[in-house]
Design an enzyme around this catalytic site. Structure first.
Site, PDB file in Angstrom:
ATOM      1  N   SER A 120      -4.710  -6.424  -2.467  1.00 34.39           N
ATOM      2  CA  SER A 120      -3.778  -7.327  -1.617  1.00 34.39           C
ATOM      3  C   SER A 120      -3.844  -8.784  -2.563  1.00 34.39           C
ATOM      4  CB  SER A 120      -4.657  -7.643  -0.085  1.00 34.39           C
ATOM      5  OG  SER A 120      -4.935  -6.384   0.328  1.00 34.39           O
TER       6      SER A 120
ATOM      7  N   CYS B 186       5.196 -13.311  -0.442  1.00 31.64           N
ATOM      8  CA  CYS B 186       4.046 -13.926  -1.265  1.00 31.64           C
ATOM      9  C   CYS B 186       4.146 -15.355  -1.827  1.00 31.64           C
ATOM     10  CB  CYS B 186       4.088 -12.990  -2.779  1.00 31.64           C
ATOM     11  SG  CYS B 186       3.407 -11.348  -2.288  1.00 31.64           S
TER      12      CYS B 186
ATOM     13  N   GLY C  22       0.869  -1.210  -0.067  1.00 38.28           N
ATOM     14  CA  GLY C  22      -0.157  -0.135   0.050  1.00 38.28           C
ATOM     15  C   GLY C  22       0.934   1.367   0.018  1.00 38.28           C
TER      16      GLY C  22
HETATM   17  C1  UDX Z   1       7.572 -11.448  -5.726  1.00 42.03           C
HETATM   18  C2  UDX Z   1       7.020 -11.169  -7.178  1.00 42.03           C
HETATM   19  O1  UDX Z   1       8.249 -11.055  -7.887  1.00 42.03           O
HETATM   20  C3  UDX Z   1       6.301 -10.124  -7.321  1.00 42.03           C
HETATM   21  O2  UDX Z   1       5.895  -9.925  -8.761  1.00 42.03           O
HETATM   22  C4  UDX Z   1       4.863 -10.071  -6.358  1.00 42.03           C
HETATM   23  O3  UDX Z   1       4.384  -8.731  -6.555  1.00 42.03           O
HETATM   24  C5  UDX Z   1       5.472 -10.506  -4.952  1.00 42.03           C
HETATM   25  O4  UDX Z   1       6.092 -11.419  -4.871  1.00 42.03           O
HETATM   26  P1  UDX Z   1       9.167 -10.530  -3.844  1.00 42.03           P
HETATM   27  O5  UDX Z   1       8.739 -11.455  -3.156  1.00 42.03           O
HETATM   28  O6  UDX Z   1       9.129  -8.855  -3.468  1.00 42.03           O
HETATM   29  O7  UDX Z   1       8.447 -10.394  -5.255  1.00 42.03           O
HETATM   30  O8  UDX Z   1      10.583 -10.663  -4.563  1.00 42.03           O
HETATM   31  P2  UDX Z   1      11.091 -11.637  -5.599  1.00 42.03           P
HETATM   32  O9  UDX Z   1      12.309 -10.736  -6.567  1.00 42.03           O
HETATM   33  O10 UDX Z   1      10.286 -12.262  -6.673  1.00 42.03           O
HETATM   34  O11 UDX Z   1      11.996 -12.850  -4.854  1.00 42.03           O
HETATM   35  C6  UDX Z   1      11.352 -13.739  -4.155  1.00 42.03           C
HETATM   36  C7  UDX Z   1      12.538 -14.559  -3.330  1.00 42.03           C
HETATM   37  O12 UDX Z   1      13.018 -15.359  -4.450  1.00 42.03           O
HETATM   38  C8  UDX Z   1      13.669 -14.029  -2.765  1.00 42.03           C
HETATM   39  O13 UDX Z   1      13.866 -14.662  -1.577  1.00 42.03           O
HETATM   40  C9  UDX Z   1      14.787 -14.010  -3.772  1.00 42.03           C
HETATM   41  O14 UDX Z   1      15.933 -14.094  -3.091  1.00 42.03           O
HETATM   42  C10 UDX Z   1      14.444 -15.456  -4.353  1.00 42.03           C
HETATM   43  N1  UDX Z   1      14.869 -15.588  -5.705  1.00 42.03           N
HETATM   44  C11 UDX Z   1      14.569 -14.754  -6.752  1.00 42.03           C
HETATM   45  C12 UDX Z   1      16.101 -16.536  -5.897  1.00 42.03           C
HETATM   46  O15 UDX Z   1      16.571 -17.231  -4.918  1.00 42.03           O
HETATM   47  N2  UDX Z   1      16.678 -16.508  -7.152  1.00 42.03           N
HETATM   48  C13 UDX Z   1      15.974 -15.924  -8.306  1.00 42.03           C
HETATM   49  O16 UDX Z   1      16.668 -16.191  -9.382  1.00 42.03           O
HETATM   50  C14 UDX Z   1      15.323 -14.988  -8.059  1.00 42.03           C
HETATM   51  P1  ADP Z   2       1.833  -6.114   2.586  1.00 39.58           P
HETATM   52  O1  ADP Z   2       3.103  -6.588   2.213  1.00 39.58           O
HETATM   53  O2  ADP Z   2       0.460  -6.889   1.909  1.00 39.58           O
HETATM   54  O3  ADP Z   2       1.766  -4.630   2.264  1.00 39.58           O
HETATM   55  P2  ADP Z   2       1.851  -5.495   5.238  1.00 39.58           P
HETATM   56  O4  ADP Z   2       1.834  -6.172   6.600  1.00 39.58           O
HETATM   57  O5  ADP Z   2       3.161  -4.755   5.086  1.00 39.58           O
HETATM   58  O6  ADP Z   2       1.399  -6.454   3.976  1.00 39.58           O
HETATM   59  O7  ADP Z   2       0.837  -4.407   5.394  1.00 39.58           O
HETATM   60  C1  ADP Z   2      -0.488  -4.286   5.695  1.00 39.58           C
HETATM   61  C2  ADP Z   2      -0.992  -3.169   6.698  1.00 39.58           C
HETATM   62  O8  ADP Z   2      -2.409  -3.225   6.777  1.00 39.58           O
HETATM   63  C3  ADP Z   2      -0.475  -3.246   7.976  1.00 39.58           C
HETATM   64  O9  ADP Z   2       0.199  -1.921   8.195  1.00 39.58           O
HETATM   65  C4  ADP Z   2      -1.652  -3.188   8.879  1.00 39.58           C
HETATM   66  O10 ADP Z   2      -1.622  -2.602  10.229  1.00 39.58           O
HETATM   67  C5  ADP Z   2      -2.751  -2.641   8.028  1.00 39.58           C
HETATM   68  N1  ADP Z   2      -4.202  -3.257   8.311  1.00 39.58           N
HETATM   69  C6  ADP Z   2      -4.674  -4.365   8.520  1.00 39.58           C
HETATM   70  N2  ADP Z   2      -5.834  -4.254   8.836  1.00 39.58           N
HETATM   71  C7  ADP Z   2      -6.557  -3.037   8.497  1.00 39.58           C
HETATM   72  C8  ADP Z   2      -7.609  -2.468   8.432  1.00 39.58           C
HETATM   73  N3  ADP Z   2      -8.709  -2.948   8.999  1.00 39.58           N
HETATM   74  N4  ADP Z   2      -7.683  -0.828   8.169  1.00 39.58           N
HETATM   75  C9  ADP Z   2      -6.515  -0.490   7.933  1.00 39.58           C
HETATM   76  N5  ADP Z   2      -5.383  -0.944   7.944  1.00 39.58           N
HETATM   77  C10 ADP Z   2      -5.218  -2.251   8.117  1.00 39.58           C
END
Ligand code: UDX
Ligand code: ADP
Length: 466
Positions: A130, A271, A16
């Site tokens: 999300s 993720c 966000g």
């Molecule tokens: C991922 C997706 O890439 C993104 O599109 C989605 O919105 C959220 O999830 P993120 O988790 O932030 O993003 O990072 P990413 O670069 O995908 O890496 C994920 C994990 O895989 C990390 O731990 C990274 O170190 C690992 N990784 C990635 C490897 O070990 N090898 C690679 O070649 C690529």
């Molecule tokens: P993401 O990686 O999906 O952004 P985070 O855990 O970093 O997840 O962030 C989610 C945020 O949403 C947290 O800061 C949490 O406090 C907030 N949150 C959870 N429930 C609510 C709600 N009902 N209204 C507003 N904020 C919320």
């Protein structure tokens, strides 16, 4: 003339915060209010030290904050003023009840929908940001429709594809923007926001369920690539092939491509695992056990890779690490982020602590408090309570230092867990002098120059190289 868009985003987290900052930055005509239940988080977004470490983000926030970007805890006020509400809250894997360990916990999303319904006195487009299980939009729509205010809500799915560490660039130059929905007017209203900086041909419109499923599928495919190359890394270690050479060779095939083929100690992040578990749960729910088992293997392989790494450390260090000091370089799940969710480092540290090692951790962005919290959570397990022995290990055997060199001082081994750039740029001769001998290095990211380290006297073990 159509009404000017005014945005409220519920949730000021890793998704966000940066996403809304970029929208506000690129669309000076749109007011963007970001709300969160956590006042500390909001205060941090309003300070010079943002709660999310992300290269380039502070500049983006600074330019828009106070102009058309506002971080606030005034949830009702922000909802009332907006005609477009984003839901960007956490959706962790359930730890209890039906679907525990697999399904997503939708408590926070549902609460957001109820809050939006409660405070809305005008029609709104509600955007799911999300990552959510397929068909969540339907539940959100039903909750919103059950409000008696007569306000009309249109629910859209608009999953975010940014990767942490490169979020600013990903947001500025997205490969695509995906909008799922069945109300064309609402879809175009959201597309108009992105069209401020993203060419229309990169904005994909689909139905709601395709959009939701595309997000899970994209993450499953990416994670699958990492698990595939990690599986090959085990074979490379056994046979004498070099996984980086294999990845380089197969990556030149234009059908395969070079990205996401970096063998590592295992993927982490908020993720990949969560989304695959979600996919697995979905397949089981719809009576597709073969499909569920297929995707589950991506996680099985990742768990194997993490465990294989800690086992290798113990084996190479004469089958015992008890009372030996091991420097852990990096705790974040990848470089250029302070996020530790599902970081492989947590699992490896847990394994080493169970072997009674003393671990000294250095990460340029992760705090001692976060490290303690992550280790406590994993070691306590589903019951959530630490035994006395675990508590002692956590408090006596874990220290955190302020430099990589300090962590290695007097250590028997260094384990590289995150690929921070600074790790390859150390004075290895002087580090070698300060360590116990034989001085081991376990490079879980293949970022160090193995030849240079070997010449300096280290015993180096890399992923996928024998
Ligand atoms: C991922 C997706 O890439 C993104 O599109 C989605 O919105 C959220 O999830 P993120 O988790 O932030 O993003 O990072 P990413 O670069 O995908 O890496 C994920 C994990 O895989 C990390 O731990 C990274 O170190 C690992 N990784 C990635 C490897 O070990 N090898 C690679 O070649 C690529
Ligand atoms: P993401 O990686 O999906 O952004 P985070 O855990 O970093 O997840 O962030 C989610 C945020 O949403 C947290 O800061 C949490 O406090 C907030 N949150 C959870 N429930 C609510 C709600 N009902 N209204 C507003 N904020 C919320």
């Amino acid at each position: 003339m159509s009404e000017q868009t005014k945005i409220c985003c519920l949730g000021a987290g890793y998704v966000g915060g940066p996403t809304m900052a970029m929208i506000a930055h690129q669309c000076p005509d749109i007011d963007v209010h970001v709300v969160d239940l956590n006042p500390k988080r909001i205060a941090a977004w309003n300070s010079e030290e943002l709660p999310v470490y992300e290269p380039g983000l502070y500049d983006v926030v600074k330019q828009a904050r106070g102009r058309n970007l506002k971080f606030t805890t005034d949830v009702p006020g922000a909802i009332r003023e907006a005609n477009m509400c984003f839901i960007s809250v956490n959706t962790p894997t359930k730890t209890f009840g039906i679907g525990a360990g697999r399904a997503a916990n939708l408590e926070f999303v549902e609460k957001c929908a109820r809050t939006i319904a409660e405070y809305s006195d005008s029609d709104k487009v509600v955007v799911e940001k999300s990552t959510l299980p397929v068909r969540t939009a339907e539940s959100v729509q039903r909750i919103l429709n059950s409000s008696s205010s007569g306000v009309k809500f249109s629910v859209l799915s608009n999953p975010e594809f940014l990767a942490e560490g490169t979020a600013v660039d990903d947001l500025l130059n997205p490969d695509r923007i995906l909008i799922g929905g069945d109300n064309d007017v609402a879809i175009e209203k959201l597309a108009d926001v992105y069209k401020h900086w993203v060419p229309d041909e990169r904005i994909i419109r689909t139905n709601l369920w395709s959009s939701e499923l595309s997000k899970l599928t994209a993450n499953a495919f990416l994670a699958q690539r990492v698990s595939s190359i990690n599986a090959i890394s085990a074979l490379c270690e056994a046979t004498g092939a070099d996984v980086d050479e294999v990845a380089g060779a197969i990556g030149t095939d234009s059908r395969i491509g070079p990205r996401f083929l970096k063998a590592s100690v295992g993927f982490g992040g908020s993720c990949f695992q969560k989304d695959i578990l979600n996919l697995v749960y979905l397949c089981e729910h719809f009576g597709l056990p073969e499909v569920a088992q297929y995707w589950e293997q991506v996680i099985v392989m990742n768990d194997y890779q993490k465990r294989r790494f800690s086992t290798r450390i113990v084996k190479k260090m004469f089958n015992t690490v008890s009372d030996k000091k091991i420097a852990i370089w990096g705790f974040a799940f990848k470089k250029d982020t302070n996020d530790t969710r599902e970081s492989a480092a947590i699992y490896v540290c847990r394994d080493l602590l169970e072997e009674r090692a003393r671990i000294t951790i250095y990460d340029p962005q992760v705090s001692l408090e976060q490290i303690r919290q992550d280790l406590e959570y994993l070691m306590a397990g589903p019951g959530g309570v630490l035994t006395e022995a675990q508590r002692e290990l956590l408090y006596n055997n874990v220290t955190v230092t302020s430099s990589a060199k300090a962590a290695a001082d007097g250590a028997h081994a260094i384990a590289v867990m995150t690929e921070w750039d600074e790790f390859s740029d150390q004075d290895f001769d002087s580090i070698y002098q300060s360590m116990m001998k034989p001085a081991f290095v376990f490079d879980g990211r293949n970022v160090l120059d193995a030849q240079q380290l070997s010449d300096a006297g280290f015993e180096i073990e890399s992923i996928g190289k024998s």
